[in-house]
Motif scaffolding. Structure first.
Motif, PDB file in Angstrom:
ATOM      1  N   ARG A  38       0.828  -1.212   0.000  1.00  8.33           N
ATOM      2  CA  ARG A  38       0.000   0.000   0.000  1.00  8.33           C
ATOM      3  C   ARG A  38       0.859   1.257   0.000  1.00  8.33           C
ATOM      4  N   ARG A  42       0.821   4.209  -2.844  1.00 14.90           N
ATOM      5  CA  ARG A  42       0.650   5.629  -2.508  1.00 14.90           C
ATOM      6  C   ARG A  42       1.750   6.475  -3.144  1.00 14.90           C
ATOM      7  N   LEU A  45       1.197   6.732  -6.957  1.00 16.51           N
ATOM      8  CA  LEU A  45       0.109   7.655  -7.276  1.00 16.51           C
ATOM      9  C   LEU A  45       0.508   9.099  -7.035  1.00 16.51           C
ATOM     10  N   ARG A  61      -7.041   5.689 -10.923  1.00 14.23           N
ATOM     11  CA  ARG A  61      -6.633   6.385  -9.699  1.00 14.23           C
ATOM     12  C   ARG A  61      -7.735   6.300  -8.641  1.00 14.23           C
ATOM     13  N   ARG A  65      -7.282   4.496  -5.094  1.00 14.85           N
ATOM     14  CA  ARG A  65      -7.513   5.253  -3.858  1.00 14.85           C
ATOM     15  C   ARG A  65      -8.586   4.585  -3.009  1.00 14.85           C
ATOM     16  N   SER A  66      -9.605   4.044  -3.659  1.00 19.28           N
ATOM     17  CA  SER A  66     -10.646   3.322  -2.936  1.00 19.28           C
ATOM     18  C   SER A  66     -10.056   2.118  -2.218  1.00 19.28           C
ATOM     19  N   LEU A  68      -6.933   1.759  -1.213  1.00 18.92           N
ATOM     20  CA  LEU A  68      -6.129   2.237  -0.093  1.00 18.92           C
ATOM     21  C   LEU A  68      -7.002   2.692   1.071  1.00 18.92           C
ATOM     22  N   HIS A  69      -8.103   3.351   0.767  1.00 19.19           N
ATOM     23  CA  HIS A  69      -9.021   3.802   1.817  1.00 19.19           C
ATOM     24  C   HIS A  69      -9.643   2.597   2.524  1.00 19.19           C
TER      25      HIS A  69
END
Length: 74
Positions: A38, A42, A45, A61, A65-66, A68-69
């Motif tokens: 992860r 990050r 990105l 992207r 991001r989803s 990672l969230h």
């Protein structure tokens, strides 16, 4: 983007519909822990985005991001 970085992005995108790759898949495929995976995504990105062309770049992207969230912070 290096082939190794693209492999990270590809793995995250393939597994995103299932909540992201399992830790065992990350370790087996890339030799990384889930938190390191992860963290590297990050960094990619933040610095380079993805090699996917527009408008797919925005979608990729958002998906990453989803992931990672949903996965939470390492």
């Amino acid at each position: 983007m290096s082939p190794d970085e693209q492999a990270l992005i590809d793995l995250a995108l393939v597994w995103q519909p299932f909540g992201g790759p399992p830790a065992g898949e990350i370790l087996t495929t890339l030799g990384l822990s889930a938190p390191e995976f992860r963290a590297r995504i990050r960094r990619i990105l933040a610095t380079r985005g993805t090699r996917v062309e527009e408008p797919m770049r925005r979608h990729a992207r958002a998906v990453l991001r989803s992931y990672l969230h949903d996965a939470g912070r390492p």
